[in-house]
Design a protein around this motif. Structure first.
Motif: not given
Length: 383
Positions: A333-345
């Motif tokens: 839950t603590s990083i769900l808001g970061q997933l888009d940036s974490i998965l940026d190719p």
């Protein structure tokens, strides 16, 4: 095809009959070779005259006026009798230059025309191929070392092209890119839908031949003991022309591929999105640790979810749902808001763009600059 058909009754090298450019095929032709011999004999006579030998202007002029009119039938008949190609052409040249006949090939050995012609053809072909050499060609230079150096450079080129074209074939298999495919081109005699990468396959096939040819001069040099022998003669007639012809064909075909290369970004994007969740697992772990989590606990969570997602892909033929499993697990839950940036190719390619730009500006373009005026050429394959 027109003609008597006799020309099809003998083996013809595919390097020339199918693939080679007209310029490269001519460079290793008999006409080019033997007119170069005659020019070398002319230059030799001019130099000897300048040094004070009894050679007249008339003899030099006579030789200069008969550089191109070679009687190949007579030369072949002379070689059958003499079993010596240089002397056969000395006699043939002398036949049309009766005044100069006594001084043709004066003071020279066969190596004078043989090795210097190799050097001249080498120089010409390296110009056409974009290579650069600084070998000095003089009188009795013997070119075994040059032969080996040249073929080692070409073998290295073959290895590089083989790697490039193998990658292009693999990417074509994934339908991410395609080499040029013409309107009426047939990919397979049995499977009409196929679009085989025949150009890349040609490059790979010929690159193997090119890499193998380097063993010819190496084995020859290993047993000559620095002596003046002719056990390299027959070998050089094959290995040197075939090396440069093969390199020329590979480079021309590779240029043809790059000029007409088709890229399918949507397919590439789909493949990236399919594999990216697995690739991003380390980044997810790093983000969780930064948010206060335990690295070992997170690793175990990711390991279990990854195996579950992999089972869906491999056993059920489904899509990679690792990202959905991460989003559904309260642990993350603590990083769900970061997933888009974490998965940026773009975050997975490192400094590759800058490295490519630097390599092109510092290494590639300076080498190409001297040939800038000759580079505006589009390659069309004959077959």
């Amino acid at each position: 095809m027109e003609g008597s058909g006799e020309e099809f009754m003998k083996y013809r090298s595919p390097l020339v009959s199918r693939y080679a450019s007209k310029e490269m095929a001519y460079n290793f032709s008999d006409r080019k070779k033997f007119t170069t011999w005659r020019r070398l004999w002319l230059y030799l006579a001019m130099a000897e005259k300048e040094l004070g030998l009894s050679i007249t202007d008339a003899q030099v002029s006579e030789m200069a006026s008969h550089l191109e009119d070679i009687d190949f039938v007579m030369a072949a008949e002379e070689e059958r009798k003499l079993r010596h190609d240089v002397m056969a052409h000395v006699h043939t040249f002398a036949h049309c230059c009766p005044a100069a006949a006594p001084i043709i090939h004066l003071g020279a050995t066969s190596c004078y025309v043989g090795d210097n012609t190799v050097e001249e053809l080498d120089r010409k072909v390296t110009e056409m191929a974009g290579f650069k050499k600084s070998y000095l060609v003089t009188g009795q230079t013997y070119s075994r070392k040059v032969d080996i150096d040249s073929l080692c450079v070409l073998a290295s080129l073959g290895a590089t092209v083989h790697k490039i074209c193998t990658d292009i074939r693999l990417l074509a298999n994934l339908k991410e890119i395609e080499e040029p495919f013409e309107k009426e081109q047939i990919g397979s005699s049995a499977m009409p839908y196929k679009r085989n990468p025949m150009r890349a396959e040609r490059c790979c096939s010929l690159a193997r031949h090119l890499m193998a040819l380097v063993s010819d001069p190496l084995q020859t040099a290993a047993v000559q003991w620095l002596e003046r022998t002719l056990d390299d003669s027959a070998n050089r007639r094959i290995s040197l022309p075939e090396s440069f012809l093969t390199a020329d064909i590979i480079l021309s075909t590779l240029q043809n591929i790059t000029e007409g290369l088709v890229v399918y970004p949507k397919v590439i994007e789909r493949h990236i999105r399919h594999e990216l969740p697995f690739m991003a697992t380390e980044n997810i772990i790093m983000a969780m640790v930064k948010a206060g989590g335990n690295r070992q606990d997170c690793h175990e969570k990711i390991r279990v979810l990854s195996q579950q997602a992999a089972a869906v892909v491999k056993q059920e033929g489904g899509d990679n749902d690792l990202l959905a499993r991460v989003q559904a697990d309260p642990y993350f839950t603590s990083i769900l808001g970061q997933l888009d940036s974490i998965l940026d190719p773009k975050t997975f390619i490192g400094r590759a763009p800058q490295q490519v730009t630097r390599f092109l500006s510092e290494e590639v373009r300076p080498v190409l600059e001297p040939y800038k005026s000759k580079m505006d050429v589009k390659i069309e394959l004959e077959l």
